[in-house]
Design a protein around this motif. Structure first.
Motif, PDB file in Angstrom:
ATOM      1  N   LEU A 204       0.820  -1.213   0.000  1.00 33.81           N
ATOM      2  CA  LEU A 204       0.000   0.000   0.000  1.00 33.81           C
ATOM      3  C   LEU A 204       0.849   1.256   0.000  1.00 33.81           C
ATOM      4  CD1 LEU A 204      -2.815  -0.944   2.541  1.00 33.81           C
ATOM      5  CD2 LEU A 204      -3.012  -0.754   0.075  1.00 33.81           C
ATOM      6  N   GLU A 205       1.957   1.217   0.713  1.00 32.41           N
ATOM      7  CA  GLU A 205       2.766   2.427   0.833  1.00 32.41           C
ATOM      8  C   GLU A 205       3.707   2.627  -0.344  1.00 32.41           C
ATOM      9  OE1 GLU A 205       5.615   4.213   4.234  1.00 32.41           O
ATOM     10  OE2 GLU A 205       3.673   3.378   4.779  1.00 32.41           O
ATOM     11  N   GLY A 206       4.439   1.575  -0.730  1.00 30.49           N
ATOM     12  CA  GLY A 206       5.459   1.744  -1.768  1.00 30.49           C
ATOM     13  C   GLY A 206       5.107   1.154  -3.116  1.00 30.49           C
ATOM     14  N   GLY A 207       4.061   0.320  -3.156  1.00 32.83           N
ATOM     15  CA  GLY A 207       3.680  -0.303  -4.418  1.00 32.83           C
ATOM     16  C   GLY A 207       4.598  -1.431  -4.830  1.00 32.83           C
ATOM     17  N   VAL A 208       5.469  -1.881  -3.915  1.00 33.08           N
ATOM     18  CA  VAL A 208       6.422  -2.945  -4.223  1.00 33.08           C
ATOM     19  C   VAL A 208       6.078  -4.172  -3.388  1.00 33.08           C
ATOM     20  CG1 VAL A 208       8.862  -3.611  -4.158  1.00 33.08           C
ATOM     21  CG2 VAL A 208       8.216  -1.268  -4.755  1.00 33.08           C
ATOM     22  N   TYR A 209       6.150  -5.352  -4.033  1.00 30.60           N
ATOM     23  CA  TYR A 209       5.883  -6.601  -3.317  1.00 30.60           C
ATOM     24  C   TYR A 209       6.767  -7.697  -3.891  1.00 30.60           C
ATOM     25  CZ  TYR A 209       3.268  -8.189  -7.404  1.00 30.60           C
ATOM     26  OH  TYR A 209       2.918  -8.575  -8.662  1.00 30.60           O
ATOM     27  N   ARG A 210       6.906  -8.789  -3.151  1.00 28.36           N
ATOM     28  CA  ARG A 210       7.680  -9.929  -3.627  1.00 28.36           C
ATOM     29  C   ARG A 210       6.783 -11.162  -3.534  1.00 28.36           C
ATOM     30  NH1 ARG A 210      13.463 -10.247  -1.826  1.00 28.36           N
ATOM     31  NH2 ARG A 210      12.486  -9.265  -0.066  1.00 28.36           N
ATOM     32  N   PRO A 211       6.487 -11.808  -4.681  1.00 31.70           N
ATOM     33  CA  PRO A 211       5.664 -13.020  -4.647  1.00 31.70           C
ATOM     34  C   PRO A 211       6.349 -14.096  -3.805  1.00 31.70           C
ATOM     35  CG  PRO A 211       5.873 -12.224  -6.901  1.00 31.70           C
ATOM     36  CD  PRO A 211       6.823 -11.426  -6.062  1.00 31.70           C
ATOM     37  N   VAL A 212       5.539 -14.927  -3.151  1.00 32.80           N
ATOM     38  CA  VAL A 212       6.075 -15.997  -2.311  1.00 32.80           C
ATOM     39  C   VAL A 212       6.979 -16.900  -3.154  1.00 32.80           C
ATOM     40  CG1 VAL A 212       5.461 -18.004  -0.888  1.00 32.80           C
ATOM     41  CG2 VAL A 212       4.050 -15.957  -0.820  1.00 32.80           C
ATOM     42  N   GLY A 213       8.177 -17.111  -2.668  1.00 31.07           N
ATOM     43  CA  GLY A 213       9.135 -17.981  -3.345  1.00 31.07           C
ATOM     44  C   GLY A 213       9.948 -17.316  -4.435  1.00 31.07           C
ATOM     45  N   SER A 214       9.681 -16.069  -4.734  1.00 35.49           N
ATOM     46  CA  SER A 214      10.414 -15.378  -5.787  1.00 35.49           C
ATOM     47  C   SER A 214      11.507 -14.501  -5.172  1.00 35.49           C
ATOM     48  CB  SER A 214       9.461 -14.509  -6.608  1.00 35.49           C
ATOM     49  OG  SER A 214      10.190 -13.709  -7.517  1.00 35.49           O
ATOM     50  N   PRO A 215      12.692 -14.481  -5.777  1.00 33.84           N
ATOM     51  CA  PRO A 215      13.759 -13.633  -5.247  1.00 33.84           C
ATOM     52  C   PRO A 215      13.616 -12.163  -5.688  1.00 33.84           C
ATOM     53  CG  PRO A 215      14.585 -14.893  -7.102  1.00 33.84           C
ATOM     54  CD  PRO A 215      13.171 -15.345  -6.860  1.00 33.84           C
ATOM     55  N   GLU A 216      12.761 -11.889  -6.700  1.00 34.16           N
ATOM     56  CA  GLU A 216      12.656 -10.520  -7.212  1.00 34.16           C
ATOM     57  C   GLU A 216      11.422  -9.790  -6.691  1.00 34.16           C
ATOM     58  OE1 GLU A 216      11.930 -10.859 -11.464  1.00 34.16           O
ATOM     59  OE2 GLU A 216      13.734 -12.034 -11.693  1.00 34.16           O
ATOM     60  N   ALA A 217      11.649  -8.523  -6.448  1.00 30.95           N
ATOM     61  CA  ALA A 217      10.524  -7.655  -6.060  1.00 30.95           C
ATOM     62  C   ALA A 217       9.832  -7.168  -7.327  1.00 30.95           C
ATOM     63  CB  ALA A 217      11.033  -6.468  -5.252  1.00 30.95           C
ATOM     64  N   ARG A 218       8.540  -6.976  -7.226  1.00 28.29           N
ATOM     65  CA  ARG A 218       7.763  -6.464  -8.355  1.00 28.29           C
ATOM     66  C   ARG A 218       7.031  -5.198  -7.930  1.00 28.29           C
ATOM     67  NH1 ARG A 218       5.084 -11.995 -10.718  1.00 28.29           N
ATOM     68  NH2 ARG A 218       7.050 -13.056 -11.111  1.00 28.29           N
ATOM     69  N   ARG A 219       6.694  -4.407  -8.915  1.00 30.26           N
ATOM     70  CA  ARG A 219       5.968  -3.162  -8.637  1.00 30.26           C
ATOM     71  C   ARG A 219       4.509  -3.353  -9.045  1.00 30.26           C
ATOM     72  NH1 ARG A 219       6.768   1.563  -6.956  1.00 30.26           N
ATOM     73  NH2 ARG A 219       9.011   1.334  -6.790  1.00 30.26           N
ATOM     74  N   ALA A 220       3.612  -2.927  -8.167  1.00 29.32           N
ATOM     75  CA  ALA A 220       2.174  -3.017  -8.428  1.00 29.32           C
ATOM     76  C   ALA A 220       1.672  -1.664  -8.913  1.00 29.32           C
ATOM     77  CB  ALA A 220       1.429  -3.407  -7.156  1.00 29.32           C
ATOM     78  N   ASP A 221       0.877  -1.682  -9.954  1.00 23.62           N
ATOM     79  CA  ASP A 221       0.263  -0.449 -10.450  1.00 23.62           C
ATOM     80  C   ASP A 221      -1.242  -0.596 -10.259  1.00 23.62           C
ATOM     81  OD1 ASP A 221      -0.297   1.937 -11.647  1.00 23.62           O
ATOM     82  OD2 ASP A 221      -0.016   1.210 -13.695  1.00 23.62           O
ATOM     83  N   VAL A 222      -1.675  -0.419  -9.024  1.00 28.62           N
ATOM     84  CA  VAL A 222      -3.089  -0.610  -8.690  1.00 28.62           C
ATOM     85  C   VAL A 222      -3.601   0.577  -7.883  1.00 28.62           C
ATOM     86  CG1 VAL A 222      -2.936  -3.132  -8.661  1.00 28.62           C
ATOM     87  CG2 VAL A 222      -2.580  -1.854  -6.550  1.00 28.62           C
ATOM     88  N   ARG A 223      -4.901   0.694  -7.859  1.00 23.35           N
ATOM     89  CA  ARG A 223      -5.561   1.690  -7.029  1.00 23.35           C
ATOM     90  C   ARG A 223      -6.505   0.922  -6.108  1.00 23.35           C
ATOM     91  NH1 ARG A 223      -7.611   6.024 -10.629  1.00 23.35           N
ATOM     92  NH2 ARG A 223      -5.406   6.477 -10.602  1.00 23.35           N
ATOM     93  N   ILE A 224      -6.421   1.166  -4.817  1.00 26.89           N
ATOM     94  CA  ILE A 224      -7.247   0.456  -3.842  1.00 26.89           C
ATOM     95  C   ILE A 224      -8.487   1.299  -3.544  1.00 26.89           C
ATOM     96  CG2 ILE A 224      -7.332  -0.537  -1.513  1.00 26.89           C
ATOM     97  CD1 ILE A 224      -5.256  -1.889  -3.283  1.00 26.89           C
ATOM     98  N   VAL A 225      -9.649   0.674  -3.676  1.00 24.00           N
ATOM     99  CA  VAL A 225     -10.904   1.310  -3.298  1.00 24.00           C
ATOM    100  C   VAL A 225     -11.515   0.417  -2.229  1.00 24.00           C
ATOM    101  CG1 VAL A 225     -13.192   2.050  -4.049  1.00 24.00           C
ATOM    102  CG2 VAL A 225     -11.237   2.262  -5.604  1.00 24.00           C
ATOM    103  N   ALA A 226     -11.715   0.957  -1.039  1.00 21.58           N
ATOM    104  CA  ALA A 226     -12.263   0.190   0.076  1.00 21.58           C
ATOM    105  C   ALA A 226     -13.542   0.860   0.546  1.00 21.58           C
ATOM    106  CB  ALA A 226     -11.247   0.124   1.217  1.00 21.58           C
ATOM    107  N   ALA A 227     -14.514   0.055   0.943  1.00 18.03           N
ATOM    108  CA  ALA A 227     -15.787   0.600   1.410  1.00 18.03           C
ATOM    109  C   ALA A 227     -16.176  -0.071   2.718  1.00 18.03           C
ATOM    110  CB  ALA A 227     -16.874   0.366   0.360  1.00 18.03           C
TER     111      ALA A 227
END
Length: 194
Positions: free
Chosen positions: A2-25
């Motif tokens: 949520l803060e940096g847009g960066v995550y690492r899939p389980v078991g993966s050595p590389e970080a990935r960047r997420a380009d999403v918008r969160i809408v919560a209600a």
């Protein structure tokens, strides 16, 4: 994420960047829950960038015809059906419904009618029944002791309507068959606490 847009899939050595918008209600007061320790404060501050407050559907009955038309077009196309025609009586019944399930309930109703009703016109007989409540007919009654003044009876009737039937003042005024302005005056004059 949520803060940096960066995550690492389980078991993966590389970080990935997420380009999403969160809408919560929610229909809860998250600030109060965070103060009580029942909702994570850090999550609240990460989610709460732009806050939009929406009144429940029962307080926006003027939106019902446009929502019905939109859902009718959407679900007719989705299910390969011809759009239905909704009568003024049906729309009037929807305006009187309390909508405890809010817009989701209206959306599901329109989809069900588009899919299951064979006729092209949807009338008042297809309107939703009043919601099932735990109260019985006996619970809906209130006793008036002897020597009770008319003002006390009136105050008790308004209280019972506002606290047991509906908290929506416009709906309560309609049930009591007085104008919303008259109801507001009586609430103030009789000292009824919200």
């Amino acid at each position: 994420v949520l803060e940096g847009g960066v995550y690492r899939p389980v078991g993966s050595p590389e970080a990935r960047r997420a380009d999403v918008r969160i809408v919560a209600a929610t229909n809860r007061n998250l600030s109060r829950l965070a103060n009580e320790g029942r909702f994570r404060e850090d999550l609240l501050y990460r989610l709460n960038i732009v806050e939009l407050r929406m009144a429940p559907l029962r307080e926006r009955i003027e939106d019902i015809p446009a929502l019905v038309a939109s859902f009718n077009a959407h679900f007719s196309a989705r299910h390969g059906r011809r759009p239905k025609t909704f009568t003024p009586e049906f729309l009037g019944a929807l305006a009187r419904h309390p909508w405890p399930g809010n817009i989701r309930q209206l959306r599901n109703l329109v989809e069900r009618l588009v899919v299951t009703v064979r006729s092209a016109e949807i009338g008042a007989d297809h309107a939703p029944p009043p919601p099932i409540t735990a109260s019985t007919a006996q619970d809906a009654l209130f006793a008036v002791p002897p020597r009770t003044s008319l003002a006390e009876v009136e105050a008790q009737l308004i209280r019972e309507t506002l606290f047991r039937v509906t908290r929506n003042r416009a709906e309560a005024a309609r049930i009591l068959r007085i104008s919303p302005r008259a109801l507001a005056y009586k609430i103030k004059a009789l000292g009824i606490q919200p």
